[in-house]
Design a protein around this motif. Structure first.
Motif, short mmCIF file in Angstrom:
data_model
loop_
_atom_site.label_atom_id
_atom_site.label_comp_id
_atom_site.label_asym_id
_atom_site.label_seq_id
_atom_site.Cartn_x
_atom_site.Cartn_y
_atom_site.Cartn_z
N SER A 177 0.86 -1.20 0.00
CA SER A 177 0.00 0.00 0.00
C SER A 177 0.89 1.24 0.00
N GLY A 178 1.45 1.56 -1.16
CA GLY A 178 2.38 2.69 -1.25
C GLY A 178 3.78 2.28 -0.82
N SER A 179 4.76 3.13 -1.16
CA SER A 179 6.13 2.76 -0.79
C SER A 179 6.34 2.95 0.71
N ALA A 180 5.54 3.83 1.35
CA ALA A 180 5.69 4.00 2.81
C ALA A 180 5.45 2.67 3.50
N SER A 181 4.41 1.93 3.07
CA SER A 181 4.16 0.66 3.76
C SER A 181 5.20 -0.38 3.35
N GLY A 234 17.68 13.44 4.40
CA GLY A 234 16.99 12.26 3.88
C GLY A 234 15.50 12.34 4.10
N TYR A 235 14.85 11.22 3.89
CA TYR A 235 13.38 11.20 3.94
C TYR A 235 12.93 10.86 5.37
N PRO A 236 12.35 11.83 6.09
CA PRO A 236 12.09 11.66 7.53
C PRO A 236 11.18 10.48 7.86
N ALA A 294 20.98 -0.47 4.62
CA ALA A 294 21.33 0.90 4.22
C ALA A 294 20.18 1.36 3.33
N TYR A 295 19.70 2.57 3.58
CA TYR A 295 18.54 3.09 2.83
C TYR A 295 18.99 4.25 1.96
N VAL A 296 18.73 4.14 0.65
CA VAL A 296 19.16 5.20 -0.27
C VAL A 296 18.04 5.55 -1.26
N MET A 297 18.12 6.77 -1.78
CA MET A 297 17.22 7.20 -2.86
C MET A 297 18.14 7.57 -4.03
N PRO A 298 18.51 6.60 -4.87
CA PRO A 298 19.60 6.84 -5.83
C PRO A 298 19.23 7.76 -6.99
N HIS A 305 17.08 12.10 -5.45
CA HIS A 305 17.00 12.01 -3.99
C HIS A 305 16.12 13.12 -3.42
N ASN A 306 15.30 12.74 -2.46
CA ASN A 306 14.43 13.69 -1.76
C ASN A 306 15.10 14.02 -0.42
N PRO A 307 15.53 15.25 -0.14
CA PRO A 307 15.15 16.51 -0.79
C PRO A 307 16.15 17.11 -1.77
N SER A 332 16.60 0.38 -1.82
CA SER A 332 16.71 1.43 -2.83
C SER A 332 15.32 2.01 -3.07
N ASP A 333 15.08 3.18 -2.50
CA ASP A 333 13.75 3.80 -2.62
C ASP A 333 13.68 4.56 -3.94
N GLU A 334 12.91 4.02 -4.88
CA GLU A 334 12.83 4.60 -6.22
C GLU A 334 11.48 5.29 -6.47
N THR A 335 10.89 5.75 -5.37
CA THR A 335 9.60 6.45 -5.46
C THR A 335 9.67 7.64 -6.42
N THR A 336 10.82 8.33 -6.43
CA THR A 336 10.93 9.55 -7.23
C THR A 336 11.73 9.32 -8.52
N GLY A 345 9.25 0.81 -5.12
CA GLY A 345 8.68 1.74 -6.09
C GLY A 345 7.28 2.15 -5.67
N SER A 346 6.71 3.10 -6.41
CA SER A 346 5.40 3.62 -6.02
C SER A 346 4.68 4.26 -7.21
N ALA A 347 3.36 4.18 -7.17
CA ALA A 347 2.55 4.88 -8.17
C ALA A 347 2.27 6.32 -7.75
N SER A 348 2.65 6.67 -6.51
CA SER A 348 2.20 7.94 -5.93
C SER A 348 2.67 9.18 -6.66
N LYS A 349 3.95 9.22 -7.04
CA LYS A 349 4.49 10.47 -7.57
C LYS A 349 4.27 10.62 -9.06
N THR A 350 4.11 9.50 -9.77
CA THR A 350 3.83 9.61 -11.20
C THR A 350 2.33 9.68 -11.43
N LEU A 410 -3.89 6.42 -4.94
CA LEU A 410 -4.00 5.00 -5.31
C LEU A 410 -3.47 4.10 -4.19
N ARG A 411 -2.50 4.63 -3.44
CA ARG A 411 -1.85 3.86 -2.37
C ARG A 411 -1.34 2.51 -2.90
N VAL A 412 -0.62 2.58 -4.01
CA VAL A 412 -0.01 1.36 -4.53
C VAL A 412 1.50 1.56 -4.63
C1 LIG Z 1 11.35 9.21 -1.19
C2 LIG Z 1 9.96 8.84 -0.81
N1 LIG Z 1 9.70 7.60 -0.37
C3 LIG Z 1 8.47 7.21 -0.03
C4 LIG Z 1 7.41 8.08 -0.09
C5 LIG Z 1 6.04 7.59 0.30
O1 LIG Z 1 5.28 7.42 -0.84
P1 LIG Z 1 3.95 6.56 -0.94
O2 LIG Z 1 2.85 7.53 -1.25
O3 LIG Z 1 4.19 5.62 -2.09
O4 LIG Z 1 3.74 5.83 0.33
C6 LIG Z 1 7.62 9.40 -0.53
C7 LIG Z 1 6.52 10.38 -0.56
O5 LIG Z 1 6.71 11.57 -0.56
C8 LIG Z 1 8.94 9.78 -0.91
O6 LIG Z 1 9.20 11.01 -1.34
#
Ligand SMILES: Cc1ncc(COP(=O)(O)O)c(C=O)c1O
Length: 472
Positions: free
Chosen positions: A170-174, A196-198, A239-243, A246-248, A274-278, A306-311, A316-318
């Motif tokens: 349910s989203g990349s957060a979960s 990094g991503y809080p 180790a957690y990265v956003m390759p 990267h956010n922010p 590897s968090d590829e949400t963005t 990965g996530s559908a959220s940002k694109t 959708l929470r996928v």
């Molecule tokens: C780097 C990163 N990871 C995860 C998330 C969480 O996204 P999701 O809506 O897929 O749970 C976000 C949302 O801002 C994000 O920026």
């Protein structure tokens, strides 16, 4: 509300250089209030005693007492005889004078409205729903059709992947929380990026992990030697990265850094998340990257998220995890006490939209390019002393201020109706007071208004002329 003690050491490091232009007591109260608002200090945290705070912060007890009285009055602290002062979240936004609910401009989140086409995709998905209604709907790994579509996207990007290597969440957060719960035990070490991503940091902390920082510079990105050095010395579990984007900071990892950190993690038994949400939010990077998992020759070192959220749309929470089927099986087994799968209809909508990714990515590119332009021009007009680190994609611009006063700036902006992510929110212990994150997911108009408010707030907190001075 369960309570826990905040040590003076933690508080001092979170507070950083807390003194502002106003009186000490109000600066201290404002700083603590901001830390509560952005989640660095949680409800239930018991503050050190007044005496300890006064001694360690080098102020009088009257100052601490007045700061606590101010926090109590605004609903951020509850004090009881004998049990000290405990942080609480006020039912309302406290006494911070926010004009009117409708006037609040919330740029604290890097989120946007849906891409056009979600409604039509939902209608197509509805037509596919009856075929699913004969099942019980519990898809612990995710809908096969969606897993196959995602797997073929990875295969197309050069990483052979089968549907068994994909788990829908349910989203990349979960996804990140599930990984934390599955792989971490209390006391385990996790490398996280700073800034990094809080919310990911919170997920690892909730699993009892100790976080170790690895720097991401706003101009130059990762320091490969520093990163591999931390892996070698600390032997982290994760180790957690956003390759990519990267956010922010918007920086992307070079091929050399990718290869080096995956190799180092593999040799030292660490797993890289590897968090590829963005990752698909390219504006004009001008370089195609290869996903981190392509460097994972053993197939057991990298978990891609990965996530559908940002694109597509956050509603959708996928999201998903790509990993070896052995690791996926571990995650599925751990999922029984977590959420029993993502919503079927949302997965059907996502799989419809996946067929349209080319258009969706072009749409986001266009929208983010215009928001970035608005950010650059508003900064030049309203906050010329600030510098925007290069933004070539992703969800946000990372701004460098002319002085380390991001927290007072965020507090002053808040009182003018703007919610914005102060730099320390993205750190581990009060650092990044020189930075502010501005989402480029916001509309150009919202960005222009936000930067105008930041400009006003910046003037308001600027130190005035010295009150006393030598006669000239
Ligand atoms: C780097 C990163 N990871 C995860 C998330 C969480 O996204 P999701 O809506 O897929 O749970 C976000 C949302 O801002 C994000 O920026």
């Amino acid at each position: 509300m369960t309570t826990h003690q905040v040590s003076m050491h933690q508080l001092t490091s979170l507070l950083g250089d807390w003194r502002g232009a106003g009186s000490d007591y109000s600066s201290l109260a404002e700083r603590i209030r901001l830390m509560v608002i952005d989640g660095r200090v949680k409800a239930g945290a018991r503050l050190p005693s007044e005496r300890t705070m006064a001694q360690s912060l080098g102020v009088s007890r009257t100052t601490v007492n007045s700061a606590l009285a101010d926090l109590r009055a605004s609903g951020y602290v509850q004090s009881r005889q004998g049990s000290g002062s405990v942080i609480r979240i006020p039912g309302r936004t406290g006494d911070l004078p926010i004009p009117q609910a409708g006037d609040i401009l919330d740029l604290s989140r890097a989120t946007s409205s849906a891409v056009p086409g979600v409604h039509a995709a939902a209608e197509r998905a509805l037509r596919r729903l009856p075929a699913r209604l004969t099942t019980d709907g519990y898809e612990l790994s995710g809908l096969p059709a969606l897993r196959e579509a995602l797997a073929s996207r990875y295969t197309g990007a050069g990483v052979p992947t089968s549907a068994d290597d994909i788990l829908i969440t349910s989203g990349s957060a979960s996804a990140i929380s599930l990984i934390a719960r599955t792989f971490l035990a209390p006391g385990d070490r996790v490398i996280v990026e700073t800034p990094g991503y809080p919310h990911s940091n919170d997920a690892f902390r909730s699993a009892g992990a100790r976080l170790l920082p690895a720097t991401v510079d706003g101009d130059h990105g990762w320091d490969t030697d520093e990163f591999t050095g931390v892996i070698e010395r600390a032997l982290p579990t994760l180790a957690y990265v956003m390759p990519d984007f990267h956010n922010p900071t918007s920086r992307s990892m070079s091929a050399e850094t990718r290869a080096a950190i995956v190799d180092s993690a593999a040799r030292h038994g660490a797993v890289i998340v590897s968090d590829e949400t963005t990752a698909e939010l390219d504006i004009d990077r001008g370089e195609d990257t290869v996903p981190l998992c392509a460097y994972d020759t053993r197939g057991s070192t990298v978990l891609s998220v990965g996530s559908a959220s940002k694109t597509m749309w956050g509603g959708l929470r996928v999201g998903w995890i790509r990993a070896s089927s052995t690791l996926i099986d571990r995650l599925v087994a751990a999922r029984f006490s977590f959420d029993l799968g993502a919503a079927v209809l949302d997965q059907l909508v996502t799989s419809e939209l996946l067929d349209d990714m080319g258009r969706i990515i072009e749409y986001r590119r266009d929208v983010h390019r215009r928001s970035r332009e608005a950010l650059e021009s508003a900064l030049a007009t309203h906050l010329p002393s600030a510098r925007l680190h290069p933004v070539d994609g992703g969800v946000a611009g990372w701004i460098q201020l002319d002085a380390p006063n991001s927290s007072p700036l965020a507090v002053a902006a808040r009182s003018r109706g703007l919610l914005i992510g102060a730099g320390p929110w993205f750190g581990l212990g009060g650092e990044f007071e020189r930075n502010v994150r501005v989402p480029i997911t916001a509309t150009p108009d919202a960005i222009a208004r936000a930067i105008a408010i930041l400009g006003e707030a910046h003037t308001a907190i600027a130190p005035g002329p010295p009150r006393t001075g030598a006669p000239v």
